[in-house]
Design an enzyme around this catalytic site. Structure first.
Site, PDB file in Angstrom:
ATOM      1  N   HIS A  67     -42.811  37.075   0.607  1.00  0.00           N
ATOM      2  CA  HIS A  67     -42.505  37.128  -0.825  1.00  0.00           C
ATOM      3  C   HIS A  67     -41.459  36.092  -1.194  1.00  0.00           C
ATOM      4  O   HIS A  67     -41.565  35.398  -2.221  1.00  0.00           O
ATOM      5  CB  HIS A  67     -42.018  38.543  -1.168  1.00  0.00           C
ATOM      6  CG  HIS A  67     -41.511  38.705  -2.558  1.00  0.00           C
ATOM      7  ND1 HIS A  67     -40.160  38.720  -2.874  1.00  0.00           N
ATOM      8  CD2 HIS A  67     -42.162  38.865  -3.743  1.00  0.00           C
ATOM      9  CE1 HIS A  67     -40.010  38.880  -4.167  1.00  0.00           C
ATOM     10  NE2 HIS A  67     -41.203  38.978  -4.723  1.00  0.00           N
ATOM     11  N   GLU A  70     -43.024  32.665  -1.285  1.00  0.00           N
ATOM     12  CA  GLU A  70     -43.813  32.488  -2.513  1.00  0.00           C
ATOM     13  C   GLU A  70     -42.919  32.031  -3.669  1.00  0.00           C
ATOM     14  O   GLU A  70     -43.264  31.106  -4.413  1.00  0.00           O
ATOM     15  CB  GLU A  70     -44.516  33.797  -2.868  1.00  0.00           C
ATOM     16  CG  GLU A  70     -45.271  33.774  -4.175  1.00  0.00           C
ATOM     17  CD  GLU A  70     -45.078  35.037  -4.996  1.00  0.00           C
ATOM     18  OE1 GLU A  70     -44.753  34.936  -6.197  1.00  0.00           O
ATOM     19  OE2 GLU A  70     -45.266  36.137  -4.438  1.00  0.00           O
TER      20      GLU A  70
END
Length: 425
Positions: A67, A70
């Site tokens: 995450h 990203e």
């Protein structure tokens, strides 16, 4: 170029695997004004322990790296990628889940320029000590926000109760403590391991030129050599649930609940997984859908309201059903549902035929939206499923298939109850 085709719905998807291992799928949709492209890697929050190709040692990274990575991919020395997409008239986004990280855009103009930008920025990481430290503060705020969200907590409390050690029990964003350990070196290690073209897929859909789309991708993708398989290391998960009940007090006016069922028939993908997913989803709809006797009873007794829902999440290595919503008495709802599913008489064949037709219609409507097509394709791809196999497999499912699967999956010993109660004054 390989062609995947389903004559029942007259839809085709073209596949070209590049020399570097990247699989490019193109779905032409003539006459559509909107285009959509999604560039995804098989790297999610579950992948925190692995052996990279060419390595002999195990690498273990902090929770939340996928995450975090990203977030950082949208930052370059020239500025925000979002602004560059916006100037080209496109809407860009990204997401990370347990198994996947994906970058995407939707456009009605400048498709090839936007596609070039998508391919180039995902292939161009830019991490510094300074921008990594800055991001920690941003993601820490996001983590706190989710920790204060009762719907998020009731869901993850259920996953923590279902699983002893499997990483799906952990929050996708990690914890404030775990992200504090992330460095640019860790991000680069994960990037060059998991963002290799061989571990990625690019899907484009719309009224687009196939050859021109392929040319743009080939001209801008990294010309790496194939790296080989990544060895992903997951802990061995017991078949039992970790904890039967979890109760937390939060700022809610009515209790929230998630009744979870752990799937123990796992370890396979492809058509077998798709068939299982459909059998469970149809069974849940038959038992708990708004036209079911059980739903009517719970609703008439004032035990559930319009927030009541259910879903099955089935991946290759794990799966679970979640039934939830608001209720003045979650424990009574749990008891009624568990008592009812022990008696399969409420699974009626006439309901099966009707709900099967509903799923057929729902799937066919997917092809009216390029967004829906792309999201569905990537979701299935990461489970080794061909999107165009869906309808044929759905037609093949029988009432007895659903009964047997439902009986094996929704067992009381594999169930947990997560409740978020109002704070007592």
């Amino acid at each position: 170029m390989q062609q995947l085709y389903n004559g029942r719905i007259d839809e085709k998807i073209l596949l070209q695997e590049l020399d570097n291992g990247l699989k490019v799928y193109i779905m032409p949709k003539r006459g559509y004004t909107k285009q959509f492209a999604i560039f995804a890697t098989h790297f999610g929050s579950n992948d925190s322990k692995f052996i990279a190709p060419g390595d002999t040692n195990v690498t273990e990274v902090p929770d939340g790296v996928a995450h975090f990575l990203e977030h950082k991919m949208f930052e370059e020395e020239e500025g925000s990628i979002f602004e560059q997409f916006s100037k080209l008239g496109a809407s860009a986004n990204a997401y990370t889940n347990f198994t996947t990280t994906a970058y995407l855009f939707a456009s009605t103009e400048n498709f090839y320029e936007n596609l070039k930008l998508l391919v180039k920025f995902v292939q161009n990481p830019y991490f510094t000590d300074e921008n990594v430290e800055k991001e920690k503060g941003i993601i820490a705020q996001e983590i706190r926000m989710y920790q204060d969200d009762p719907n998020w907590r009731v869901y993850f409390n259920a996953l923590e109760a279902l699983y002893h050690v499997y990483p799906v029990r952990k929050d996708i964003a990690g914890t404030i403590e775990s992200i504090s350990k992330i460095s640019k070196e860790i991000l680069y290690k994960c990037y060059y391991t998991f963002y290799h073209p061989e571990n990625m897929v690019l899907f484009a859909v719309g009224d687009i030129d196939i050859d021109k789309t392929l040319d743009v991708i080939k001209e801008n993708v990294r010309q790496d050599k194939k790296q080989g398989e990544i060895e992903r290391i997951y802990p061995k998960e017991p078949s039992s649930v970790y904890k039967k009940e979890v109760v937390q007090d939060m700022q809610v006016s009515i209790p929230l609940f998630n009744l979870g069922f752990k799937d123990t028939d796992v370890g396979f993908g492809g058509k077998k997984l798709l068939k299982k997913n459909l059998e469970i989803q149809i069974g849940l709809e038959m038992a708990l859908g708004r036209s079911s006797d059980l739903y009517e009873r719970l609703y008439n007794e004032g035990l559930i309201d319009s927030t009541f829902s259910f879903d099955y999440g089935g991946e290759i290595d794990y799966g679970y059903s979640i039934i939830g919503g608001q209720s003045k008495d979650p424990f009574k709802v749990r008891d009624i549902i568990l008592n009812a599913i022990n008696n399969l008489q409420f699974l009626k064949e006439e309901d099966f035929e009707r709900i099967k037709k509903k799923y057929i219609g729902k799937f066919l409507r997917t092809f009216n939206s390029v967004d829906s097509i792309a999201y569905s394709f990537i979701n299935f791809y990461m489970k080794e499923i061909n999107l165009l196999d869906y309808l044929d497999l759905l037609y093949s499912i029988s009432f007895e298939d659903v009964r047997e699967r439902f009986q094996n999956h929704l067992r009381e010993e594999n169930s947990v109850l997560s409740v978020v109660n109002p704070i007592k004054k």
